[in-house]
Write a protein that holds these residues in place. Structure first.
Motif, PDB file in Angstrom:
ATOM      1  N   MET A  62       0.843  -1.193   0.000  1.00 21.76           N
ATOM      2  CA  MET A  62       0.000   0.000   0.000  1.00 21.76           C
ATOM      3  C   MET A  62       0.883   1.249   0.000  1.00 21.76           C
ATOM      4  SD  MET A  62      -2.883   1.211   2.765  1.00 21.76           S
ATOM      5  CE  MET A  62      -1.657   1.631   3.988  1.00 21.76           C
ATOM      6  N   THR A  63       0.541   2.190  -0.846  1.00 20.96           N
ATOM      7  CA  THR A  63       1.302   3.436  -0.955  1.00 20.96           C
ATOM      8  C   THR A  63       0.541   4.585  -0.289  1.00 20.96           C
ATOM      9  OG1 THR A  63       2.321   2.725  -3.036  1.00 20.96           O
ATOM     10  CG2 THR A  63       2.317   5.094  -2.550  1.00 20.96           C
ATOM     11  N   VAL A  64       1.259   5.366   0.522  1.00 21.64           N
ATOM     12  CA  VAL A  64       0.663   6.523   1.202  1.00 21.64           C
ATOM     13  C   VAL A  64       1.285   7.796   0.638  1.00 21.64           C
ATOM     14  CG1 VAL A  64       0.320   7.680   3.407  1.00 21.64           C
ATOM     15  CG2 VAL A  64       0.302   5.184   3.297  1.00 21.64           C
ATOM     16  N   GLU A  65       0.442   8.740   0.238  1.00 17.48           N
ATOM     17  CA  GLU A  65       0.948   9.988  -0.348  1.00 17.48           C
ATOM     18  C   GLU A  65       1.430  10.944   0.744  1.00 17.48           C
ATOM     19  OE1 GLU A  65      -2.452  11.361  -2.515  1.00 17.48           O
ATOM     20  OE2 GLU A  65      -1.815  10.393  -4.377  1.00 17.48           O
ATOM     21  N   ILE A  66       2.496  11.656   0.442  1.00 16.97           N
ATOM     22  CA  ILE A  66       2.995  12.724   1.321  1.00 16.97           C
ATOM     23  C   ILE A  66       2.484  14.040   0.754  1.00 16.97           C
ATOM     24  CG2 ILE A  66       5.022  13.812   2.339  1.00 16.97           C
ATOM     25  CD1 ILE A  66       6.577  11.227   1.636  1.00 16.97           C
ATOM     26  N   LYS A  67       1.665  14.764   1.537  1.00 12.22           N
ATOM     27  CA  LYS A  67       1.048  15.990   1.039  1.00 12.22           C
ATOM     28  C   LYS A  67       1.491  17.212   1.847  1.00 12.22           C
ATOM     29  CE  LYS A  67      -3.184  13.767  -0.682  1.00 12.22           C
ATOM     30  NZ  LYS A  67      -4.674  13.793  -0.640  1.00 12.22           N
ATOM     31  N   VAL A  68       1.386  18.361   1.187  1.00 10.07           N
ATOM     32  CA  VAL A  68       1.680  19.633   1.867  1.00 10.07           C
ATOM     33  C   VAL A  68       0.567  19.901   2.872  1.00 10.07           C
ATOM     34  CG1 VAL A  68       2.031  22.106   1.573  1.00 10.07           C
ATOM     35  CG2 VAL A  68       2.867  20.506  -0.173  1.00 10.07           C
ATOM     36  N   PRO A  69       0.905  20.079   4.155  1.00 11.84           N
ATOM     37  CA  PRO A  69      -0.138  20.299   5.168  1.00 11.84           C
ATOM     38  C   PRO A  69      -0.728  21.699   5.085  1.00 11.84           C
ATOM     39  CG  PRO A  69       2.013  20.527   6.164  1.00 11.84           C
ATOM     40  CD  PRO A  69       2.259  20.079   4.750  1.00 11.84           C
ATOM     41  N   THR A  70      -1.853  21.914   5.775  1.00 10.23           N
ATOM     42  CA  THR A  70      -2.448  23.248   5.877  1.00 10.23           C
ATOM     43  C   THR A  70      -1.487  24.156   6.622  1.00 10.23           C
ATOM     44  OG1 THR A  70      -4.657  22.293   5.916  1.00 10.23           O
ATOM     45  CG2 THR A  70      -4.424  24.551   6.717  1.00 10.23           C
ATOM     46  N   LEU A  71      -1.275  25.368   6.085  1.00  4.95           N
ATOM     47  CA  LEU A  71      -0.250  26.261   6.637  1.00  4.95           C
ATOM     48  C   LEU A  71      -0.836  27.521   7.266  1.00  4.95           C
ATOM     49  CD1 LEU A  71       2.146  26.004   3.573  1.00  4.95           C
ATOM     50  CD2 LEU A  71       2.360  24.796   5.735  1.00  4.95           C
ATOM     51  N   GLY A  72      -2.150  27.654   7.294  1.00  4.33           N
ATOM     52  CA  GLY A  72      -2.773  28.856   7.838  1.00  4.33           C
ATOM     53  C   GLY A  72      -3.778  29.411   6.850  1.00  4.33           C
ATOM     54  N   GLU A  73      -4.678  30.269   7.360  1.00  4.61           N
ATOM     55  CA  GLU A  73      -5.769  30.763   6.521  1.00  4.61           C
ATOM     56  C   GLU A  73      -5.283  31.525   5.300  1.00  4.61           C
ATOM     57  OE1 GLU A  73      -8.459  33.014   8.839  1.00  4.61           O
ATOM     58  OE2 GLU A  73      -8.965  31.379  10.182  1.00  4.61           O
ATOM     59  N   SER A  74      -4.226  32.352   5.459  1.00  4.19           N
ATOM     60  CA  SER A  74      -3.794  33.214   4.361  1.00  4.19           C
ATOM     61  C   SER A  74      -2.633  32.635   3.560  1.00  4.19           C
ATOM     62  CB  SER A  74      -3.384  34.586   4.920  1.00  4.19           C
ATOM     63  OG  SER A  74      -2.322  34.437   5.833  1.00  4.19           O
ATOM     64  N   VAL A  75      -2.180  31.438   3.921  1.00  2.00           N
ATOM     65  CA  VAL A  75      -1.026  30.831   3.235  1.00  2.00           C
ATOM     66  C   VAL A  75      -1.514  29.716   2.322  1.00  2.00           C
ATOM     67  CG1 VAL A  75       1.199  29.703   3.528  1.00  2.00           C
ATOM     68  CG2 VAL A  75       0.413  31.359   5.226  1.00  2.00           C
ATOM     69  N   THR A  76      -1.232  29.840   1.028  1.00  2.00           N
ATOM     70  CA  THR A  76      -1.725  28.861   0.047  1.00  2.00           C
ATOM     71  C   THR A  76      -0.609  28.048  -0.584  1.00  2.00           C
ATOM     72  OG1 THR A  76      -1.646  30.532  -1.706  1.00  2.00           O
ATOM     73  CG2 THR A  76      -3.725  30.287  -0.484  1.00  2.00           C
ATOM     74  N   GLU A  77       0.659  28.467  -0.403  1.00  2.00           N
ATOM     75  CA  GLU A  77       1.757  27.732  -1.016  1.00  2.00           C
ATOM     76  C   GLU A  77       3.013  27.864  -0.174  1.00  2.00           C
ATOM     77  OE1 GLU A  77       2.221  29.496  -4.859  1.00  2.00           O
ATOM     78  OE2 GLU A  77       3.387  31.191  -4.110  1.00  2.00           O
ATOM     79  N   ALA A  78       3.977  27.009  -0.453  1.00  2.00           N
ATOM     80  CA  ALA A  78       5.237  27.017   0.283  1.00  2.00           C
ATOM     81  C   ALA A  78       6.341  26.522  -0.642  1.00  2.00           C
ATOM     82  CB  ALA A  78       5.138  26.136   1.531  1.00  2.00           C
ATOM     83  N   THR A  79       7.580  26.689  -0.179  1.00  6.56           N
ATOM     84  CA  THR A  79       8.743  26.228  -0.939  1.00  6.56           C
ATOM     85  C   THR A  79       9.382  25.066  -0.190  1.00  6.56           C
ATOM     86  OG1 THR A  79       9.154  28.452  -1.787  1.00  6.56           O
ATOM     87  CG2 THR A  79      10.984  26.889  -1.900  1.00  6.56           C
ATOM     88  N   ILE A  80       9.787  24.026  -0.945  1.00  6.96           N
ATOM     89  CA  ILE A  80      10.507  22.906  -0.321  1.00  6.96           C
ATOM     90  C   ILE A  80      11.886  23.416   0.093  1.00  6.96           C
ATOM     91  CG2 ILE A  80      11.391  20.568  -0.601  1.00  6.96           C
ATOM     92  CD1 ILE A  80       8.431  20.571  -0.823  1.00  6.96           C
ATOM     93  N   ALA A  81      12.108  23.560   1.402  1.00  5.25           N
ATOM     94  CA  ALA A  81      13.395  24.055   1.884  1.00  5.25           C
ATOM     95  C   ALA A  81      14.442  22.956   1.836  1.00  5.25           C
ATOM     96  CB  ALA A  81      13.244  24.601   3.304  1.00  5.25           C
ATOM     97  N   GLN A  82      14.094  21.775   2.366  1.00  5.95           N
ATOM     98  CA  GLN A  82      15.051  20.663   2.340  1.00  5.95           C
ATOM     99  C   GLN A  82      14.335  19.341   2.623  1.00  5.95           C
ATOM    100  OE1 GLN A  82      17.961  21.362   5.491  1.00  5.95           O
ATOM    101  NE2 GLN A  82      16.487  22.697   6.500  1.00  5.95           N
TER     102      GLN A  82
END
Length: 513
Positions: free
Chosen positions: A1-21
């Motif tokens: 079984m494969t489990v996806e790694i997803k970007v978590p919720t970051l706050g009401e006004s934050v819609t995107e993020a950058t992969i730091a490391q």
């Protein structure tokens, strides 16, 4: 079984993020909730935990990629994988450090004891979130159990968060101004650890008071923007974890750099006085309202918009109370361990009057009137955070000494920022004392949904006509603001007269007259 790694919720006004490391690579074995990657937004860095135990099958977003909330950035599958890479995260962060001294520093900083998480505590049924106020400690600093770590501001009060254990702070998950939910992680403490030379080195980057990132590489998005703006790491103060420079830090530094030439060149110019508007703007300071101040503003305005508010005035001769206080204050303090003030007398006078005029102790609920057969008296207290109203519960059943003791406890808690939500709930009537600041007369705003508030004022000697003669007496103006939807004018005036009578003749309180 494969489990996806997803970007978590970051706050009401934050819609995107950058992969730091990434701390893991395909083929590495991971445990559930183990940190596998770090995301960077304009305001903060966020660790991504493994959603399940298994082996990293695929990484679909590389370091430096910008990803949306909910996007799939990798996957975890079943399998044995390679040896656990739990120690890779700190190794990768310190990848550039090769000197023996740095290796020693890394091993000293590595947590050896149990990491204890400090989370946002429950603050009452109606309170679901808070704003991070002052942060009193730094990463790497030693703390003792019950030391104040930081301050949380809710709609109702400011609350200090104490350390649950003694140890060393290893990580802050929040910054000043962040809005956090009940149960959210605030910081981590290594239990039983002691601060060494490592503490000072690790705490400096966290504060980032000097420029640069303190050895922590700038986030990829920040590096890209610094290159575009022509800035070096020494020009930017990092606000991320361990002093990391974030994209928002670069934006702030660029804005300051852009405004500095005009400021520095201003003295060399002899511009007319009429053209000094930009200088005025530069001297202004914009400060965000605290959640407590926002709530105060909203509730007071709601009270004005909702209640049919009216104020009636009277004056009271304070001679009898002042003589009684002067005569017994030393004996009172010796017996009860608290000073005899005026609030005990006013509280008992108010409770006495509320029994006779119950409408002043009532509130409106839709089309119903709710009459309270008890007196929970709120005492408005001014603090550096704003106005709070702690409540003396069942004040009508207390003696003057018990009222003074409870008031002293609540006032101290208010000044220290340690009032609980329970301390400020359930009031049926409020007393506010503007006299301590020198106010001679005012029209206080009722504390909705209550129907009345009594305003005390400055005691001032005035000439009074008594028995056909002019005498000097210590007088105080009293103001009763009331909701005319519940309280009629006759009831309001009668209530205030009863308070006046009890204070001018304190024996009436003893005899219940």
């Amino acid at each position: 079984m494969t489990v996806e790694i997803k970007v978590p919720t970051l706050g009401e006004s934050v819609t995107e993020a950058t992969i730091a490391q990434w701390f893991k690579k395909p083929g590495d074995k991971v445990e559930q909730d183990e940190t596998i990657a770090e995301l960077e937004t304009d305001k903060v860095t966020v660790e991504v935990p493994a959603p399940a135990s298994g082996v990293i099958e695929d990484i679909t977003a590389a370091e430096g990629d910008t990803v949306a909330v909910g996007a799939v950035i990798g996957s975890i599958g079943e399998g044995k994988g390679t040896a656990s890479a739990k120690t890779k995260a700190p190794a990768k962060v310190e990848e550039k450090a090769a000197a023996p001294a740095e290796e020693t520093k890394k091993s000293a900083a590595a947590p050896a004891g149990k990491l204890v998480e400090v989370v946002v505590p429950a603050a009452g049924e109606s309170v679901t979130e808070a704003e991070v106020g002052e942060i009193f400690k730094k990463v790497g600093e030693a703390v003792k159990a019950d030391d104040a770590l930081l301050e949380l501001e809710t709609d109702k009060a400011a609350q200090e968060i104490p350390a649950p254990v003694s140890g060393v702070i290893r990580e802050f998950a929040v910054q000043k101004g962040d809005v956090v939910q009940v149960g959210a992680l605030l910081l981590k403490i290594e239990e039983g650890a002691s601060a060494s030379g490592e503490a000072a080195t690790s705490s400096a980057p966290a504060q980032a008071s000097a420029g640069g990132s303190g050895g922590m590489p700038a986030a990829p998005a920040a590096q890209k923007m610094m290159a575009e703006k022509g800035l070096s790491e020494s020009d930017v103060s990092g606000s991320g974890k361990r002093g990391q420079i974030l994209k928002g830090d670069v934006i702030d530094a660029a804005a300051k750099a852009g405004s500095s030439p005009s400021v520095s060149s201003a003295p060399a110019q002899s511009a007319p006085r009429a053209q000094s508007a930009p200088d005025d703007a530069a001297r202004e300071e914009r400060v965000k309202m605290t959640r407590l101040r926002q709530t105060i503003a909203r509730r007071l305005k709601d009270a004005q918009n909702t209640a049919a508010m009216l104020t009636t005035f009277n004056e009271v001769d304070m001679t009898a109370v002042m003589d009684l206080r002067k005569r017994y204050k030393d004996l009172f303090e010796k017996k009860h361990g608290v000073k005899l003030g005026f609030m005990g007398f006013f509280t008992k006078a108010v409770c006495h009057a509320l029994k006779e005029i119950p409408a002043v102790n009532a509130e409106i609920d839709g089309t119903d009137l709710i009459y309270k057969n008890f007196a929970h008296i709120g005492m408005a207290v001014g603090t550096d955070k704003g106005l709070v109203v702690p409540v003396i519960r069942d004040a009508d059943q207390m003696t003057i000494a018990e009222v003074e003791k409870e008031l002293a406890r609540l006032a101290k808690a208010a000044r220290d920022g340690k009032l609980s939500v329970a301390d400020m709930q359930g009031g049926t009537f409020t007393i506010t004392n503007g006299g301590v600041y020198g106010s001679l007369m005012s029209t206080p705003i009722i504390n909705a949904p209550q129907s009345g508030i009594l305003g005390m004022h400055k005691i001032q000697e005035r000439p009074m006509a008594i028995g056909g003669q002019v005498v000097i007496r210590p007088m105080m103006y009293l103001a009763l603001s009331y909701d005319h939807r519940i309280v009629d004018g006759k009831e309001a005036v009668t209530f205030l007269v009863r308070v006046k009578d009890s204070l001018e003749d304190p024996e009436r309180l003893v005899l219940d007259l």
